[in-house]
Design a protein around this motif. Sequence first.
Motif, short mmCIF file in Angstrom:
data_model
loop_
_atom_site.label_atom_id
_atom_site.label_comp_id
_atom_site.label_asym_id
_atom_site.label_seq_id
_atom_site.Cartn_x
_atom_site.Cartn_y
_atom_site.Cartn_z
N LEU A 35 51.18 43.92 30.14
CA LEU A 35 50.79 44.39 31.47
C LEU A 35 49.74 43.50 32.11
N TRP A 36 48.96 42.77 31.28
CA TRP A 36 47.97 41.86 31.84
C TRP A 36 48.62 40.82 32.73
N ALA A 37 49.81 40.38 32.37
CA ALA A 37 50.51 39.38 33.17
C ALA A 37 50.80 39.88 34.57
N PHE A 63 54.20 37.71 52.32
CA PHE A 63 53.69 36.36 52.54
C PHE A 63 52.76 35.94 51.41
N LEU A 64 51.84 36.81 51.05
CA LEU A 64 50.90 36.51 49.96
C LEU A 64 51.62 36.38 48.62
N LEU A 65 52.54 37.30 48.35
CA LEU A 65 53.26 37.29 47.08
C LEU A 65 53.98 35.96 46.87
N CYS A 66 54.59 35.44 47.93
CA CYS A 66 55.34 34.18 47.84
C CYS A 66 54.43 32.95 47.78
N ALA A 70 50.51 30.51 40.74
CA ALA A 70 50.11 30.81 39.37
C ALA A 70 51.05 30.14 38.38
N LEU A 71 52.35 30.09 38.70
CA LEU A 71 53.30 29.38 37.84
C LEU A 71 52.91 27.92 37.70
N PHE A 72 52.67 27.26 38.83
CA PHE A 72 52.28 25.85 38.81
C PHE A 72 50.97 25.64 38.07
N LEU A 87 58.79 32.73 32.22
CA LEU A 87 59.25 34.11 31.99
C LEU A 87 58.25 35.11 32.57
N ILE A 88 56.97 34.88 32.32
CA ILE A 88 55.94 35.80 32.80
C ILE A 88 55.92 35.86 34.33
N GLN A 89 55.85 34.70 34.97
CA GLN A 89 55.70 34.67 36.42
C GLN A 89 56.97 35.09 37.14
N THR A 90 58.14 34.76 36.57
CA THR A 90 59.40 35.22 37.17
C THR A 90 59.48 36.74 37.12
N SER A 91 59.10 37.32 35.98
CA SER A 91 59.10 38.78 35.85
C SER A 91 58.11 39.41 36.82
#
Length: 259
Positions: free
Chosen positions: A34-36, A67-70, A76-78, A116-120
């Motif tokens: 859940l921390w992710a 807008f913020l989510l995208c 964070a992935l990068f 995997l984490i960031q896609t989820s």
Amino acid sequence: MTARHGWGVMRSSVHALFLRELRTRFGEYRLGYLWALLEPVAHMVVMLAIIGYLLHRTMPDISFPIFLLCGIVPYALFSNIATRSLNAVEANRGLFSYRPVHPVDAVLARSLLECLIQTSCFAVLLLILWLLGESMRLNDIPGLIAIWLALALLSQGIGFVFMVLGHAFKAADKILPILIKPLYFASGVMFSLHIIPAEYRWLVDWNPLLHAFELMRHAVFPGYPLYGVSLSYLWLCALAMSFVGLLLYKAREPAILRS
């Protein structure tokens, strides 16, 4: 028993390292995985609370949370792939005494886990926003996947470069994360390209992260306007950075294994 070679050995090595990273990354926390999800949620809540109202008035036709989510989750992935690649060699050095295990496997395992984490997180947060009534139209899911894959490949290439620099220079693990921080403010995480006058867009449109975030917003919300961003440019940067990263790694691999 038939001996395994090439891709089979590498796949097994990356898989084992992936499971090891999975256990060490979240195993010690009570909330576990859940921390992710909590990290980007907390980030979005703070941003919405501080500047949401002001920036919402300057946004084109798009929900400000979307807008913020995208911007936040893809960044964070990068950032996580790049910075976690820095100490991948040191964290797994004891395993390199086994011939099938190579430094590139450790970096790939960390990057796969981060993807995997960031896609989820991205999928779950999109679902939550949709359930809360935010309007979105996912009419171009293949395009969204292509953007995400290009961003992951770009991040992986930079991760290879960071891994090599992290091994070559002791201070790299302190300096490199600081050097990429300005990209948060120059990549369109908190601003839309439409607010920059056309004659000044050249100051930021070299940045492939900006292209990724703007394209992602358009894929989630087709009414979001695009100004000179290109999926082809994003893929070109991703492939070029991956080539450079792998070239540097191949040149440095013997020294990494000897140290």
